[in-house]
Design an enzyme around this catalytic site. Structure first.
Site, short mmCIF file in Angstrom:
data_model
loop_
_atom_site.label_atom_id
_atom_site.label_comp_id
_atom_site.label_asym_id
_atom_site.label_seq_id
_atom_site.Cartn_x
_atom_site.Cartn_y
_atom_site.Cartn_z
N SER A 30 0.84 -1.20 0.00
CA SER A 30 0.00 0.00 0.00
C SER A 30 0.88 1.25 0.00
CB SER A 30 -0.95 -0.03 1.20
OG SER A 30 -1.95 0.95 1.09
N GLU A 73 -1.78 -2.74 -7.88
CA GLU A 73 -2.97 -3.02 -7.06
C GLU A 73 -3.48 -1.69 -6.52
OE1 GLU A 73 -3.43 -2.93 -3.41
OE2 GLU A 73 -1.58 -1.80 -3.19
N HIS A 124 -4.54 -5.47 -1.01
CA HIS A 124 -5.44 -5.29 0.14
C HIS A 124 -6.46 -6.42 0.19
CE1 HIS A 124 -3.78 -1.25 -0.48
NE2 HIS A 124 -4.07 -1.01 0.78
#
Length: 309
Positions: free
Chosen positions: A109, A209, A279
């Site tokens: 992230s 992502e 995630h």
């Protein structure tokens, strides 16, 4: 690329918080869970700090990370959580020192900013995998735990990366590609464009992502990578988990898949999607900076090189 030493049970893992804050309870749970896996744990000061939406001021978070790489007792470093803030400390991180003291480094992230800097400037292999508060604190499922330990404790190539049972990797664009695996969170990759930490995708397998972005925002960021040549330079593309990225009002939006088809499809680059990394839970741990082979005809990803020594 520089590879860190493989972790072994009994090693000391340092936990740092380069981005957002969490609670003392989550910090304790993360520590307890890692100890339950067989590691010792050293907590950075940033784990207990709070400065608005940050886990302490920039100098605190940067000093914590630098210290963990300098600390000879620490063999590996896991980030506490994402959120926001890693990019704010990039110019405070001693990337030269990190290259001299390579250690297993894990996160995802917002931590993408640190992956980019360490991969490209320190030339360190890093790991896109579970974090302390976000994942480890709640206990890792068997799939996530086994993949994580295999990635950071084994010096042999991980070989073919498998999704959890019942979830097949899908082909968006056929073909085969070889290259060094790089990437991470789309927002962070886009945010570092035009900086010294801008991603280099030439000859690489690019992993992407995202979480919580409407398709039009994904479209905007992918278009930025397209216009900058980053998508075209890549040998192949992996699309990971896209949690909560479907439109709230589908009748007024393109679908996420339509965005992929319209922007990535015409490039003709071998591309697979539904790779369970990002995630999500269960979660695949990916080593960044190692040779990989992408068979988009069969929906297969093979890691051909170990991430540790």
């Amino acid at each position: 690329m520089i590879k860190p030493n493989a972790l072994k049970f009994g090693d000391v893992i340092g936990i740092v918080a380069p981005s957002g804050p969490t609670t003392k309870e989550r910090v304790k749970l993360a520590k307890d869970q890692l100890e339950g896996l067989g590691f010792q744990v050293k907590l950075g000061h940033s784990c207990y700090e709070k400065h608005g939406y940050l886990s302490g001021k920039d100098e605190v978070r940067a000093r914590d990370l630098n210290h963990m790489f300098e600390d000879q007792e620490v063999q590996g470093i896991i980030c506490l959580r994402g959120g926001y803030g890693a990019s704010k400390i990039l110019n405070r991180i001693d990337l030269e020192q990190i290259a001299k003291r390579p250690k297993v480094f894990v996160g995802y992230s917002d931590i993408t900013a640190l992956h980019l800097a360490m991969n490209q400037i320190s030339k360190l292999v890093t790991f896109h995998g579970p974090m302390g508060s976000s994942d480890i604190a709640g206990g890792l499922d068997d799939f996530t735990r086994e993949g994580f330990l295999k990635a950071v404790m084994g010096s042999s190539p991980m070989g073919e990366i498998q999704n959890p049972k019942g979830k097949k990797m899908q082909s968006l664009v056929g073909g085969k590609a070889n290259g060094i695996l790089v990437g991470g969170n789309l927002s962070l990759i886009a945010a570092t464009m035009g900086t010294p930490y801008e991603i280099d995708t030439k000859g690489k397998i690019l992993f992407l992502e995202e979480i919580g972005e409407e398709p039009y925002r994904v479209d905007r960021m992918l278009t930025q990578l397209l216009l900058s040549g980053k998508l075209g330079d890549a040998e192949g593309i992996l699309l990971g988990d896209w949690m909560d990225c479907e439109p709230e009002e589908p009748e007024k939006s393109l679908s996420l898949m339509a965005v992929f088809e319209e922007i990535i499809g015409p490039l003709g680059k071998p591309t697979i999607y539904d790779v369970e990394a990002g995630h999500c839970s269960p979660m695949i741990t990916l080593p960044f900076g190692v040779r990989s082979f992408l068979d988009a005809e069969e929906g297969r990803l093979i890691i051909e090189e170990g991430g540790t020594v």
